[in-house]
Design an enzyme around this catalytic site. Structure first.
Site, PDB file in Angstrom:
ATOM      1  CB  ILE A  57      -0.960  -0.026   1.220  1.00 42.19           C
ATOM      2  CG1 ILE A  57      -2.112   0.957   1.056  1.00 42.19           C
ATOM      3  CG2 ILE A  57      -0.212   0.171   2.536  1.00 42.19           C
ATOM      4  CD1 ILE A  57      -3.254   0.729   2.045  1.00 42.19           C
ATOM      5  CB  CYS A  58       1.873   3.858  -1.881  1.00 43.68           C
ATOM      6  SG  CYS A  58       0.937   3.974  -3.414  1.00 43.68           S
ATOM      7  NE  ARG A  59      -1.614  11.781  -0.661  1.00 46.86           N
ATOM      8  CZ  ARG A  59      -2.204  12.523  -1.590  1.00 46.86           C
ATOM      9  NH1 ARG A  59      -1.951  12.318  -2.868  1.00 46.86           N
ATOM     10  NH2 ARG A  59      -3.043  13.465  -1.241  1.00 46.86           N
ATOM     11  N   GLY A  61      -1.808   4.200  -4.790  1.00 45.98           N
ATOM     12  CA  GLY A  61      -1.708   2.934  -5.501  1.00 45.98           C
ATOM     13  C   GLY A  61      -0.637   2.840  -6.566  1.00 45.98           C
ATOM     14  CG  MET A  85      -1.970   4.398   3.502  1.00 56.10           C
ATOM     15  SD  MET A  85      -2.740   3.233   4.678  1.00 56.10           S
ATOM     16  CE  MET A  85      -3.201   4.336   6.019  1.00 56.10           C
TER      17      MET A  85
END
Length: 106
Positions: A57-59, A61, A85
């Site tokens: 996961i990141c901010r 995708g 996120m």
């Protein structure tokens, strides 16, 4: 590359947050493991040998998709968490700081 959304993550799965330190410090999923994308190649051994897929996961995708693809190419099953996120927070899931206080996604 496999993908999933935040509402379909399995309970107890390995969630890997690849956002940078300032993003992590502002708020993250309570059970996530943090290895920033910018340090990932040097620190990938910190994942050990996961029993199941790694949910990345990141901010939003994009960075997580790159790390998930890298993991797949190196023999580790990885799943990109679409929406990142931002979707996690929008779904009402807990976002915390390292102290356990309520956090926010930046």
């Amino acid at each position: 590359m496999a993908t999933t959304d935040v509402n379909s993550l399995p309970e107890g799965g390995l969630l890997l947050d690849v956002r940078e330190d300032d993003e992590w410090a502002a708020g993250h999923a309570p059970t996530a493991k943090h290895i920033p994308m910018s340090e990932f190649v040097a620190r990938k051994d910190e994942l050990g040998t996961p029993e199941g897929p790694v949910y990345v996961i990141c901010r939003a995708g994009s960075r997580s998709a790159q790390v998930a693809q890298y993991l797949d190419q190196n023999g580790v099953r990885a799943v990109n968490v679409t929406g990142g996120m931002q979707a996690w927070e929008a779904a009402g899931k807990a976002v915390v700081t390292d102290s356990g206080a309520a956090g926010t996604v930046i």
